[in-house]
Design an enzyme around this catalytic site. Structure first.
Site, mmCIF file in Angstrom:
data_model
loop_
_atom_site.group_PDB
_atom_site.id
_atom_site.type_symbol
_atom_site.label_atom_id
_atom_site.label_comp_id
_atom_site.label_asym_id
_atom_site.label_seq_id
_atom_site.Cartn_x
_atom_site.Cartn_y
_atom_site.Cartn_z
ATOM 1 N N LYS A 1 0.825 -1.221 0.000
ATOM 2 C CA LYS A 1 0.000 0.000 0.000
ATOM 3 C C LYS A 1 0.852 1.260 0.000
ATOM 4 O O LYS A 1 2.054 1.224 0.281
ATOM 5 C CB LYS A 1 -0.970 -0.022 1.183
ATOM 6 C CG LYS A 1 -2.146 -0.966 0.904
ATOM 7 C CD LYS A 1 -3.242 -0.860 1.922
ATOM 8 C CE LYS A 1 -4.386 -1.819 1.536
ATOM 9 N NZ LYS A 1 -5.372 -1.948 2.592
ATOM 10 N N ARG B 1 -3.432 -9.934 5.252
ATOM 11 C CA ARG B 1 -3.909 -10.012 3.861
ATOM 12 C C ARG B 1 -2.797 -9.495 2.944
ATOM 13 O O ARG B 1 -2.411 -8.336 3.057
ATOM 14 C CB ARG B 1 -5.172 -9.157 3.740
ATOM 15 C CG ARG B 1 -5.868 -9.222 2.420
ATOM 16 C CD ARG B 1 -7.117 -8.345 2.445
ATOM 17 N NE ARG B 1 -7.806 -8.409 1.166
ATOM 18 C CZ ARG B 1 -7.507 -7.634 0.133
ATOM 19 N NH1 ARG B 1 -6.551 -6.734 0.220
ATOM 20 N NH2 ARG B 1 -8.183 -7.755 -1.003
HETATM 21 C C1 9MG Z 1 -10.391 -5.506 -0.040
HETATM 22 N N1 9MG Z 1 -9.343 -4.907 0.761
HETATM 23 C C2 9MG Z 1 -8.357 -4.091 0.327
HETATM 24 N N2 9MG Z 1 -7.580 -3.715 1.353
HETATM 25 C C3 9MG Z 1 -8.094 -4.312 2.453
HETATM 26 C C4 9MG Z 1 -7.754 -4.314 3.811
HETATM 27 O O1 9MG Z 1 -6.751 -3.584 4.279
HETATM 28 N N3 9MG Z 1 -8.485 -5.047 4.657
HETATM 29 C C5 9MG Z 1 -9.550 -5.764 4.217
HETATM 30 N N4 9MG Z 1 -10.251 -6.463 5.117
HETATM 31 N N5 9MG Z 1 -9.922 -5.794 2.930
HETATM 32 C C6 9MG Z 1 -9.202 -5.085 2.071
#
Ligand code: 9MG
Length: 279
Positions: free
Chosen positions: A225, A259
């Site tokens: 990010k 994630r």
């Molecule tokens: C779909 N999505 C994109 N970034 C995310 C994040 O930081 N957390 C979650 N739960 N979904 C995300």
């Protein structure tokens, strides 16, 4: 077999959730699973196999880009992107599948199609999302976002970013309970990059133990990010090491799910942390 939520509660280390973006325009890997302008099932299955072999324990499948500035996608487009892929993944692999959506219709269809979890960046805020998610019986990740992707990065302002995000998530937990979704189905996510400046993201990251102290599993999504880009001054394809460093820090702070795009780098980094921690 142990359910997803019991598994999260009992483990000492986080689960690695791999991102499978079925969008043409996501910020880091948009269009990678497309051939001839459409999602290509063979390419998706090949990528999923690679992610699983690299150590992914959950796949998060999404058909709507939520990068800053992204336009909302039509429901029929989202359904057509996600449902055939869900079916193909279900028939081929054993791994639990999470569906990243805010659309009530996709939530119920995903549950019928074998999804193991719902991941909603709007924390079930869309009309009809609460009853739809309730009816599925699935675990749900409630993520904080400051407004819609088109405008969320315009000028995010908080009174106190940590208190505001914790307060928002508490309200959403209450709304879920009011809709018949028990706490034990919920995962919390501060929503890194969703309407936050670098300083706000860092404050939230430092406060991860506060989120963990809410007593529910916490998901962290920082992979590639812009906060990493801003710290390192590097483009998206050069943020793997920065992402892995934050994954380790998130695990140390008690995150239950991380994630990520770069599964192998994350899994190796977390194994090192685990080895150092265990005596
Ligand atoms: C779909 N999505 C994109 N970034 C995310 C994040 O930081 N957390 C979650 N739960 N979904 C995300």
């Amino acid at each position: 077999m142990m359910g997803l939520m019991e598994g999260l509660a009992q483990r000492g280390r986080p689960q690695v959730m791999a991102i499978l973006n079925l969008t043409p325009d996501s910020f880091s890997d948009g269009g990678k699973l497309y051939r001839g302008g459409k999602v290509d099932l063979d390419t998706v299955l090949f990528r999923a196999q690679h992610l699983i072999e690299a150590g992914a324990e959950l796949l998060d499948v999404g058909g709507e880009s939520t990068r800053p500035g992204a336009e909302q996608v039509e429901l029929s487009v989202e359904l057509n992107r996600v449902l055939p892929v869900l079916e193909a993944l279900r028939s081929r692999f054993d791994i639990p599948l999470s569906v990243d959506t805010s659309s009530p219709e996709l939530m119920t269809a995903a549950a019928s199609g074998g999804a193991a979890m719902l991941n909603d960046v709007r924390a079930l805020g869309r009309t009809g999302a609460l009853p739809a998610a309730a009816s599925t019986g699935l675990p749900i990740c409630l993520m904080h976002s400051l407004g819609e992707p088109q405008v969320m990065q315009d000028r995010p302002v908080y009174r106190d970013v940590v208190a505001d995000v914790v307060g928002f998530l508490r309200q959403r937990i209450s709304a879920c309970e009011g809709a018949g979704i028990s706490r034990c189905r919920l995962v919390l996510d501060p929503g890194f990059g969703f309407g936050k400046t670098l300083e706000q993201n860092l404050s939230l990251f430092r406060a991860l133990p506060t989120f963990v102290a809410e007593g529910l599993p916490v998901m962290v999504g920082v992979s590639r990010k812009s906060m990493i880009g801003a710290i390192l001054n590097k483009p998206v394809e050069q943020r793997v090491f920065g992402s892995a460093a934050l994954a380790v820090l998130a695990a140390q702070a008690g995150a239950a799910i991380i994630r990520v795009h770069d599964v192998a780098a994350t899994v190796d980094s977390l194994k090192i942390l685990e080895a150092v921690r265990s005596e």
